[in-house]
Design a protein around this motif. Structure first.
Motif: not given
Length: 155
Positions: A24-28, A30-38, A48-52, A61-64
């Motif tokens: 899971e994404l942990t560095e959220t 004060a970050a802009l986050t997004a998740t996308h399913h392929e 499911d890939l998420s970024i912060a 800052r993070q890819v999960a």
């Protein structure tokens, strides 16, 4: 099998057995986050890939990610997460890497990849010779591209 092919195969197997960024994404904060399913309907692989992203610097800052599928798709997502983490990529730098990876993976071996730019992702170059596996290797990269578009729309 050449020594280089053996090394590349070892990199792919290592990343599929001990994936980087899986979870899971942990560095959220004060970050802009997004998740996308392929999803790859031809084989059933999905991710499911998420970024912060730091909104001030544009640095990722993070890819999960979470997913299931073949060793190629899972190794590719792991290699991608390591590349983003180790090189502390910005959104723009990540787009450049995605473009370079796409060019390499769709070239059927006709393009010499930039190892400095792609790092361990060059281990997936051989996948380009197997059309049915190209989507597997691209799965995480396409998800990252969609995440970047979401973040950019909110910046």
């Amino acid at each position: 099998m050449s020594a280089l092919d053996g090394l590349y195969q070892e990199v792919i197997l290592d990343h599929s057995k001990r994936p980087i960024g899986k979870g899971e994404l942990t560095e959220t904060e004060a970050a802009l986050t997004a998740t996308h399913h392929e999803f790859n309907p031809s084989c059933g692989d999905e991710i499911d890939l998420s970024i912060a992203v730091d909104p001030e610097t544009g640095r990722i800052r993070q890819v999960a990610w979470e997913g299931q599928g073949c060793s190629i798709s899972m190794a590719s997502a792991s290699i991608l997460a390591q590349l983003v983490r180790d090189d502390e990529l910005t959104v723009d730098e990540a787009r450049v890497r995605i473009g370079a990876f796409r060019e390499m993976i769709q070239a059927r071996g006709a393009v010499e990849p930039d190892e400095e730019l792609l790092g361990d992702a060059v281990a997936l170059q051989g996948v380009s010779k197997f059309v049915m596996r190209v989507k597997c290797a691209m799965l995480g990269w396409v998800a990252l591209e969609a995440d970047l578009a979401q973040v950019e729309a909110r910046r």
